[in-house]
Design an enzyme around this catalytic site. Structure first.
Site, short mmCIF file in Angstrom:
data_model
loop_
_atom_site.label_atom_id
_atom_site.label_comp_id
_atom_site.label_asym_id
_atom_site.label_seq_id
_atom_site.Cartn_x
_atom_site.Cartn_y
_atom_site.Cartn_z
N HIS A 64 0.84 -1.21 0.00
CA HIS A 64 0.00 0.00 0.00
C HIS A 64 0.87 1.25 0.00
CE1 HIS A 64 -3.81 -2.25 0.77
NE2 HIS A 64 -2.90 -3.16 1.09
N HIS A 111 -1.89 3.58 -5.22
CA HIS A 111 -2.12 2.14 -5.11
C HIS A 111 -3.59 1.77 -5.09
CE1 HIS A 111 -2.37 3.05 -0.73
NE2 HIS A 111 -3.13 1.96 -0.68
N HIS A 138 -8.11 -6.71 1.72
CA HIS A 138 -7.34 -5.81 2.59
C HIS A 138 -8.02 -5.63 3.95
CE1 HIS A 138 -4.89 -2.56 3.99
NE2 HIS A 138 -5.70 -1.59 3.65
C1 23J Z 1 -4.12 -0.19 7.08
C2 23J Z 1 -4.80 0.33 8.15
C3 23J Z 1 -5.45 1.52 8.03
C4 23J Z 1 -5.44 2.19 6.82
C5 23J Z 1 -4.76 1.67 5.70
C6 23J Z 1 -4.09 0.47 5.86
C7 23J Z 1 -4.74 2.38 4.39
O1 23J Z 1 -5.06 3.52 4.29
C8 23J Z 1 -4.43 1.67 3.13
O2 23J Z 1 -3.47 2.02 2.44
O3 23J Z 1 -5.19 0.80 2.76
S1 23J Z 1 -6.29 3.72 6.67
MN MN Z 2 -4.35 0.83 0.76
#
Ligand code: 23J
Ligand code: MN
Length: 260
Positions: free
Chosen positions: A71, A75, A81
């Site tokens: 990420h 992306h 996810h």
């Molecule tokens: C993991 C946890 C929280 C978030 C995110 C990833 C992302 O924004 C992402 O890039 O998917 S907010």
């Molecule tokens: Mn992401």
């Protein structure tokens, strides 16, 4: 008929009547990466290491090894996810049907509101106002939040983190529910580092865009650039991520076909 459409498109691309707009940010070690509270695992920045550069390691060739979090930079977010999408069919990068990587875009310009308030939230009322001018958001199309955030070239200003967490725009929980249930969009895209607002960890539910979109088998696009070069309606996005087996996200050279 279909062949005619593609021939006409090829002609329009060749003449420049249809433009190809690059919606990706440059990917380099300085590319901003989301930072989560310290109790959580962290995504690594982009790294590049030369294998050879027309030298003793390879006299006629130049190439690099790269490493990065899935990420990172511009992306694509796959349904797997988020925990809400973990058991859905075809929820990983390698199993999503390729046809879902080509879809129309609706661009909602909230630049002024986001300049005035970094915690700006896109609401169903904002979407209704946009639809009154541009028509209904079609099923299977993207909604892209144009915030101007891609013009924040200083990483600190882009992430805009305070002691109370990051401050950046995103969709309200009600907007996510509306776009999923009432409009059946293919996903939500943003200029910011993630699809959710900076303060969305404290929303009900937390991270409503990730939870709502991915729980409905829909996608996300983050760190988009050049949305100011797209019409509000009428561009066609190509959003092919890497085919990582089991992948949850991937850097993406997001392209838009747009009338000039
Ligand atoms: C993991 C946890 C929280 C978030 C995110 C990833 C992302 O924004 C992402 O890039 O998917 S907010
Ligand atoms: Mn992401």
């Amino acid at each position: 008929m279909q062949a005619d459409i593609l021939a006409a498109l090829a002609e329009a691309l060749a003449s420049g009547a249809v433009d190809v707009v690059d919606l990706a940010q440059p990917l380099e070690p300085a590319t901003p990466v989301i930072s989560l509270p310290p109790d959580f695992g962290q995504s690594q920045p982009f790294r590049l290491e030369q294998i050879s550069h027309y030298d003793g390691r390879g006299p006629a060739w130049s190439w690099n090894n790269i490493s990065l979090g899935e990420h990172t930079g511009t992306h694509f977010d796959a349904p797997v996810h988020w925990i809400t999408g973990r058991d859905l069919p075809d929820n990983t990068l390698d199993t999503i049907q390729a046809r879902r990587f080509v879809a129309p875009a609706n661009v909602i310009d909230c630049t002024e509101a986001c300049a005035a308030d970094p915690d700006f939230l896109l609401t169903p009322d904002h979407i209704a106002a946009w639809e009154a001018t541009h028509g209904r958001v079609a099923a299977g199309s993207w909604v892209l939040l144009r915030s101007g955030w891609s013009h924040r070239t200083d990483p600190a200003a882009f992430l805009n983190a305070g002691a109370d967490g990051p401050h950046s725009p995103g969709p309200s929980p009600a907007a996510v529910t509306f776009l999923v249930r009432e409009r059946d969009v293919i996903g939500f895209g943003t200029e910011c580092v993630g699809t959710d607002a900076g303060q969305a960890f404290g929303f009900d539910p937390p991270f409503p865009c990730h939870a709502g979109m991915h729980g409905a088998n829909k996608f996300g696009l983050a760190s988009l650039a050049n949305l100011d070069r797209l019409p509000p309606k009428g561009a066609l996005l190509i959003t092919a991520p890497l085919k990582i087996v089991g992948g949850t996200g991937s850097p993406c050279r997001v392209l838009a076909l747009a009338p000039r």
